[in-house]
Structures are given as C-alpha cells and as structure tokens.
Design a protein around this motif. Structure first.
Motif, PDB file in Angstrom:
ATOM      1  N   GLY A 196      -7.304 -13.509   2.654  1.00  0.00           N
ATOM      2  CA  GLY A 196      -8.591 -13.115   3.200  1.00  0.00           C
ATOM      3  C   GLY A 196      -8.789 -11.615   3.175  1.00  0.00           C
ATOM      4  N   TRP A 197     -10.005 -11.228   3.515  1.00  0.00           N
ATOM      5  CA  TRP A 197     -10.373  -9.811   3.533  1.00  0.00           C
ATOM      6  C   TRP A 197     -11.399  -9.593   4.631  1.00  0.00           C
ATOM      7  CZ3 TRP A 197      -7.952  -6.014   1.045  1.00  0.00           C
ATOM      8  CH2 TRP A 197      -8.540  -4.736   1.035  1.00  0.00           C
ATOM      9  N   LEU A 198     -11.314  -8.441   5.286  1.00  0.00           N
ATOM     10  CA  LEU A 198     -12.257  -8.090   6.346  1.00  0.00           C
ATOM     11  C   LEU A 198     -12.838  -6.721   6.071  1.00  0.00           C
ATOM     12  CD1 LEU A 198     -13.542  -8.496   9.189  1.00  0.00           C
ATOM     13  CD2 LEU A 198     -11.485  -7.422  10.134  1.00  0.00           C
TER      14      LEU A 198
ATOM     15  N   ALA B 161     -16.344 -11.174   6.520  1.00  0.00           N
ATOM     16  CA  ALA B 161     -15.003 -11.739   6.367  1.00  0.00           C
ATOM     17  C   ALA B 161     -14.987 -12.734   5.224  1.00  0.00           C
ATOM     18  CB  ALA B 161     -14.563 -12.411   7.664  1.00  0.00           C
TER      19      ALA B 161
ATOM     20  N   ARG C 232     -20.091  -7.047  10.269  1.00  0.00           N
ATOM     21  CA  ARG C 232     -18.716  -7.487  10.013  1.00  0.00           C
ATOM     22  C   ARG C 232     -18.776  -8.582   8.946  1.00  0.00           C
ATOM     23  NH1 ARG C 232     -13.698  -8.283  13.050  1.00  0.00           N
ATOM     24  NH2 ARG C 232     -12.765 -10.285  12.473  1.00  0.00           N
TER      25      ARG C 232
ATOM     26  N   GLU D 138     -15.344  -4.117   7.980  1.00  0.00           N
ATOM     27  CA  GLU D 138     -16.055  -3.828   9.226  1.00  0.00           C
ATOM     28  C   GLU D 138     -16.168  -2.314   9.375  1.00  0.00           C
ATOM     29  OE1 GLU D 138     -15.910  -5.366  13.891  1.00  0.00           O
ATOM     30  OE2 GLU D 138     -14.134  -5.552  12.622  1.00  0.00           O
TER      31      GLU D 138
ATOM     32  N   LEU E 280      -6.468  -9.858   5.132  1.00  0.00           N
ATOM     33  CA  LEU E 280      -6.224 -10.835   6.187  1.00  0.00           C
ATOM     34  C   LEU E 280      -5.192 -11.864   5.731  1.00  0.00           C
ATOM     35  CD1 LEU E 280      -9.848 -11.538   7.519  1.00  0.00           C
ATOM     36  CD2 LEU E 280      -8.144  -9.974   8.450  1.00  0.00           C
TER      37      LEU E 280
ATOM     38  N   GLU F  55     -16.654 -17.710  13.256  1.00  0.00           N
ATOM     39  CA  GLU F  55     -16.373 -17.098  11.954  1.00  0.00           C
ATOM     40  C   GLU F  55     -15.574 -18.074  11.097  1.00  0.00           C
ATOM     41  OE1 GLU F  55     -14.041 -13.195  11.244  1.00  0.00           O
ATOM     42  OE2 GLU F  55     -16.145 -12.585  11.483  1.00  0.00           O
TER      43      GLU F  55
ATOM     44  N   ALA G 195      -7.653 -11.366  11.774  1.00  0.00           N
ATOM     45  CA  ALA G 195      -8.968 -11.975  11.906  1.00  0.00           C
ATOM     46  C   ALA G 195      -9.342 -11.940  13.375  1.00  0.00           C
ATOM     47  CB  ALA G 195      -8.923 -13.407  11.395  1.00  0.00           C
TER      48      ALA G 195
ATOM     49  N   ASN H   1     -12.311 -15.706   3.664  1.00  0.00           N
ATOM     50  CA  ASN H   1     -11.083 -16.450   3.921  1.00  0.00           C
ATOM     51  C   ASN H   1     -10.936 -17.592   2.927  1.00  0.00           C
ATOM     52  OD1 ASN H   1      -9.632 -15.473   6.475  1.00  0.00           O
ATOM     53  ND2 ASN H   1     -11.776 -15.555   7.154  1.00  0.00           N
TER      54      ASN H   1
END
Length: 354
Positions: free
Chosen positions: A179-181, A170, A168, A183, A194, A249, A53, A172
């Motif tokens: 989590g996941w990102l 995100a 971006r 981008e 994440l 964030e 993150a 969580n």
C-alpha cells in the motif's frame, strides 16, 4: 595532623546552592511559540518511521499544557505523553499548524427511527455496485480529514486544537500486504509505504479478509464482540468502533456492508441523529454511539436521499478533560472509492500512473 577539606571538596547544602545560583526566570510563551516548541520537540523524540494505515479507532490523545510553561517542562510533558494525530500521521512530518476546533450545537439522538433508518441504509448498500479488485490492482480511497491535535489550557480558559481539513489518499492491495499513503502536510513529501507482513484481522482488515466474514448480522456481531473482547472502553463501544473502522478507509463487498449496518443497529446505545455534517460540508443523517468514558459521540453520516455513506464525525457530548460539549474532535469525508491498476494511480489516470 588534621587535614582540612578544601572548599572544592566540601558538599554544598541546598540552601547554599540556591543562594549561589541566579534566580530562575519566569518566561511567558505565546501560543505560537508553544506550537513551534512542540513541533521541534516531537521531531527530536519521535523516530522518523513510516506511519501505518489509519488507526483502527479514532483515539483520543489529549495533552493538557499549562501556560506559561518553560521549555524544559514542555519537553518533559512530551517525553511522558506520546502525541500523534488520530489518523495515523507522524508528528515529525506534520507541517500544517493546528486550528481551534469548531463547536456545534448538540442535537440529541433517538431510537425512534433506528430500525427503519438502518434498513434504508442496508438496502442501499446491498444495491450498490461495488467493484471487486483483482490480482495486481489496488483499492483507492480519497478522503478529507481532520483529527484532534492538542489541548492548550491556562488558568481560566482552554483551547481544543485540531488538524486543519486536508486531503488523504490511500492505496491498498486486496491482500493488505502492499500500500501507499499520500497525506501532504502530515507525511513526508511524496507519501509513504504501507507495506505490511502482518496478517489481516478485524484490527487490520484487508479486502480479502472482509470477504471471509459472515453476512448474517447476528453471526457477524458475535464475531466482532468475541475478537475485540477486552479492548476499548466497553464491549459495546468497541463493537461500534470496529464496524466504523471497516467503513472509513476500506472497500467491502455489498452484502457485508449491509450486514455491518444491521449488526450495528443491534449494539446497545446506538441512536439516529437527524442532522450531521461531514468534513466536505455535506449534510446528512447519522447513526451514532456515545463513549461513556471519554464523553464523545461517534457519528457515521449518510446521504439523506440515497443513504450512501458520506463520512464520520466525533462530537464531544459531555465535558471531559476541559473539552467543551459540542466540540468537533474529528471529521472525515470519503470523496472517492475506486479500484485502480497500480499503486499511486488515481481514477481517470489508468495506465498513466500518478
């Protein structure tokens, strides 16, 4: 009998080696060629690991590269200095070429309206209806961001390059363990996980952790100073940075948001900047603090009418490392905060996934 050493067995001196070897070339690489070499070299020396993150601070990572420079020297520079985007992106995954950083007029900050401005911001935060995520849900934050990339310089001029503005997203979990990102251009296609087994803290806050923090501004600030002691360039700068990282964030309970703003107002050096613009082009008023070591000012930007948090900006105030005053080193804008029912799901697509 004295045995003569063969030519192969004799050691050659430096002068003789220099005479035998061809003269080195003097290549002159264009800026585009430099960027291509950087991308290739970083992909070779950086492991293809999932990016975390966003860093808990927008760290300045400036690499000064002389032009012309050989590929070997460039490789050595990169081996010595790890260069990454401040938003936690992986250089190996970066596909968007950097652009020259914009330069703005520096507007001076003032403490004249600090108390009243903070009270407006805190009151707006207290009155906001913040959704509370439940078990199995995710906190979704969509932002537009740009961070410092690299500084190129030659004998008489320099260029500060930043990431182009990009989206971006995100996700969580409330406990911070899943989590996941996503981008595009800075992470592998489709995004990265994440997931983390590390416990939550001020350095890596989860929603559940934030709910345990005191909502009294003095007690909150005391805790921040205590738990960040020895980090950053100074205790005051680290405290301001920590509060900012909790805003960017993350989703925080309304009472804690208000306490964070009131606590920040007690940090020495905090000022109000009347005009600042976030990454989405929205103009507002800012709370700001200058890092005396790096010479840049971090600005938290708020809507001038509603006092809602819009985003942040980093502006160079004094010349350091050939970065010109007025250079925008980083810029963010929070476009959407929401609670969704599944990872990778976007607001308005409940139950459908995304």
């Amino acid at each position: 009998m004295i045995r003569k050493k063969s030519r192969r067995e004799e050691s050659l001196g430096h002068a003789e080696l220099a005479r035998l070897l061809p003269a080195p070339g003097d290549p002159h690489l264009s800026l585009d060629r430099h960027l291509l070499l950087e991308e290739h070299l970083m992909s070779e020396i950086q492991p293809a690991a999932p990016a975390p993150a966003p860093s808990r601070r927008v760290a300045r990572r400036v690499l000064v590269i002389g032009v012309p420079v050989t590929a070997a020297a460039l490789a050595g520079a990169f081996a010595f200095t790890a260069l990454t985007g401040s938003g936690g992106s992986s250089p190996a995954a970066a596909t968007l070429p950097p652009v020259e950083a914009p330069v703005v007029r520096i507007e001076p900050g003032s403490t004249a309206q600090l108390a009243s401005t903070v009270e407006h911001i805190a009151a707006a935060a207290s009155a906001s209806k913040t959704p509370e995520p439940g078990p199995g849900q995710y906190i979704y934050i969509k932002s537009k961001v740009s961070y410092l990339s690299v500084l190129h310089t030659d004998t008489d001029k320099s260029k500060t390059l930043v990431q182009p503005l990009h989206i971006r997203e995100a996700w969580n979990s409330p406990d911070g363990k899943q989590g996941w990102l996503d981008e595009p251009g800075y992470q592998p296609e489709g995004g990265i996980t994440l997931n983390s087994d590390v416990g939550s803290s001020l350095n890596a806050p989860s929603y559940d952790y934030l709910k345990t923090l005191p909502t009294d501004p003095d007690a909150l600030l005391k805790k921040i100073y205590k738990e960040t002691k020895g980090q950053g360039n100074s205790p005051d700068q680290e405290a301001f940075t920590t509060v900012g990282d909790l805003l960017r964030e993350q989703l925080a309970p309304a009472k804690l948001n208000a306490a964070l703003y009131r606590a920040a107002a007690k940090i020495p050096g905090v000022v109000v900047v009347d005009h600042a613009q976030d990454a989405a082009g929205r103009e507002g008023i800012a709370l700001a603090h200058v890092d005396q070591q790096s010479g840049d000012r971090t600005e938290w930007i708020f809507d001038r009418k509603t006092y809602a948090y819009l985003g942040s900006r980093g502006v160079q105030i004094k010349q350091v490392d050939d970065v010109k005053p007025g250079t925008i080193l980083e810029c963010t804008a929070v476009l959407e905060r929401a609670v969704v029912d599944a990872q990778k799901q976007r607001p308005g697509a409940q139950g459908t996934g995304a």
